[in-house]
Design a protein around this motif. Structure first.
Motif, mmCIF file in Angstrom:
data_model
loop_
_atom_site.group_PDB
_atom_site.id
_atom_site.type_symbol
_atom_site.label_atom_id
_atom_site.label_comp_id
_atom_site.label_asym_id
_atom_site.label_seq_id
_atom_site.Cartn_x
_atom_site.Cartn_y
_atom_site.Cartn_z
ATOM 1 N N GLU A 81 -19.361 -52.801 10.278
ATOM 2 C CA GLU A 81 -19.878 -53.442 9.065
ATOM 3 C C GLU A 81 -19.031 -53.074 7.860
ATOM 4 O OE1 GLU A 81 -23.953 -52.205 8.859
ATOM 5 O OE2 GLU A 81 -24.574 -53.579 10.461
ATOM 6 N N ASN A 82 -18.619 -51.806 7.774
ATOM 7 C CA ASN A 82 -17.781 -51.380 6.653
ATOM 8 C C ASN A 82 -16.417 -52.062 6.677
ATOM 9 O OD1 ASN A 82 -19.796 -49.724 5.718
ATOM 10 N ND2 ASN A 82 -18.980 -47.878 6.683
ATOM 11 N N ALA A 83 -15.922 -52.372 7.862
ATOM 12 C CA ALA A 83 -14.634 -53.050 7.990
ATOM 13 C C ALA A 83 -14.785 -54.569 7.930
ATOM 14 C CB ALA A 83 -13.964 -52.656 9.304
ATOM 15 N N SER A 84 -16.002 -55.067 7.755
ATOM 16 C CA SER A 84 -16.302 -56.514 7.694
ATOM 17 C C SER A 84 -15.814 -57.247 8.933
ATOM 18 C CB SER A 84 -15.698 -57.139 6.437
ATOM 19 O OG SER A 84 -16.219 -56.520 5.285
ATOM 20 N N MET A 85 -16.004 -56.644 10.097
ATOM 21 C CA MET A 85 -15.590 -57.266 11.351
ATOM 22 C C MET A 85 -16.639 -58.286 11.787
ATOM 23 S SD MET A 85 -14.154 -53.967 13.427
ATOM 24 C CE MET A 85 -13.552 -54.915 14.802
ATOM 25 N N LEU A 86 -16.177 -59.397 12.329
ATOM 26 C CA LEU A 86 -17.055 -60.457 12.815
ATOM 27 C C LEU A 86 -16.533 -60.977 14.149
ATOM 28 C CD1 LEU A 86 -17.555 -62.510 9.537
ATOM 29 C CD2 LEU A 86 -19.187 -60.930 10.567
ATOM 30 N N ILE A 87 -17.409 -61.582 14.923
ATOM 31 C CA ILE A 87 -17.047 -62.222 16.183
ATOM 32 C C ILE A 87 -17.345 -63.708 16.034
ATOM 33 C CG2 ILE A 87 -17.468 -62.281 18.673
ATOM 34 C CD1 ILE A 87 -16.345 -59.617 17.685
ATOM 35 N N SER A 88 -16.418 -64.549 16.440
ATOM 36 C CA SER A 88 -16.610 -65.990 16.285
ATOM 37 C C SER A 88 -17.631 -66.509 17.293
ATOM 38 C CB SER A 88 -15.279 -66.728 16.470
ATOM 39 O OG SER A 88 -14.885 -66.669 17.821
ATOM 40 N N SER A 89 -18.250 -67.626 16.950
ATOM 41 C CA SER A 89 -19.227 -68.265 17.840
ATOM 42 C C SER A 89 -18.568 -68.716 19.133
ATOM 43 C CB SER A 89 -19.880 -69.457 17.150
ATOM 44 O OG SER A 89 -20.669 -69.030 16.074
ATOM 45 N N ASP A 90 -17.321 -69.167 19.051
ATOM 46 C CA ASP A 90 -16.608 -69.596 20.251
ATOM 47 C C ASP A 90 -16.425 -68.443 21.223
ATOM 48 O OD1 ASP A 90 -16.399 -72.160 19.257
ATOM 49 O OD2 ASP A 90 -14.371 -71.859 18.455
ATOM 50 N N ARG A 91 -16.104 -67.260 20.703
ATOM 51 C CA ARG A 91 -15.926 -66.087 21.567
ATOM 52 C C ARG A 91 -17.249 -65.704 22.237
ATOM 53 N NH1 ARG A 91 -13.802 -63.522 25.322
ATOM 54 N NH2 ARG A 91 -13.821 -61.274 25.169
ATOM 55 N N ILE A 92 -18.343 -65.766 21.493
ATOM 56 C CA ILE A 92 -19.662 -65.459 22.060
ATOM 57 C C ILE A 92 -19.996 -66.457 23.167
ATOM 58 C CG2 ILE A 92 -22.133 -65.321 21.557
ATOM 59 C CD1 ILE A 92 -21.312 -64.447 18.696
#
Length: 187
Positions: A98-109
């Motif tokens: 969260e501190n690094a603002s990491m996200l996972i794309s919907s396509d990857r999920i």
């Protein structure tokens, strides 16, 4: 029949029994209402985020379920400590992401869910089977997607830390001491 019950419930003994039943229900009702307002102290607190007794119990049960048979032989205190360490590690990794603002794309999920070995039927992804399996595990489709997203995110953060090249000052001192040693080997 109801008239007979009504006629027989007019006595003193019947009124005392009904009063006791009402009192028991009232006390349990009040306890459940008051119990909702009383919070137990957290088991642990990591950077302001608390781990409750319920979370620890759920994690312990999940760990025991993953171990399988022979649970009688295990030290419950040790199993609970391992579960607590897993929860702490998960919270630290999630906070780091969260501190690094990491996200996972919907396509990857979607790719991970489609490639999951529990959802194909005859080698082809079956949406109905997937929904039923998610429901049997206690997830809706949205909650399962959130669960998968969190697992991917945590694994990426853990891999980033594992594959990074940094050492502490104490480790650096030990490496310097070992590399500065002179040894004489005789055959």
């Amino acid at each position: 029949m109801l008239q007979d019950i009504r006629d027989n419930s007019q006595g003193v003994i019947a009124k005392v029994i009904i009063g006791l039943i009402v009192a028991v229900f009232a006390l349990f009702g009040v306890e459940s209402i008051i119990g909702g307002f009383i919070t137990l102290p957290p088991v642990a607190e990591i950077n302001g985020e608390e781990i409750t007794e319920q979370q620890l119990d759920a994690s312990t049960q999940s760990l025991l379920a993953s171990i399988g048979g022979g649970q009688d032989l295990l030290d419950q205190g040790l199993v609970q400590q391992v579960a607590l360490n897993q929860l702490i590690e998960e919270i630290v990794l999630r906070q780091s992401a969260e501190n690094a603002s990491m996200l996972i794309s919907s396509d990857r999920i979607d790719q991970v869910i489609l490639a999951s070995p529990e959802f194909p039927l005859n080698g082809v992804f079956d949406g109905d089977l997937a929904v039923r399996t998610m429901a049997s595990q206690g997830y809706s489709v949205g909650l399962y997607r959130d669960f998968v997203q969190q697992r991917i995110l945590l694994s990426q953060v853990a891999r980033a830390y594992n594959s990074s090249n940094f050492i502490t000052e104490a480790e650096m001192q030990k490496v310097a001491e070992v590399s500065a040693q002179n040894r004489d080997f005789r055959y």
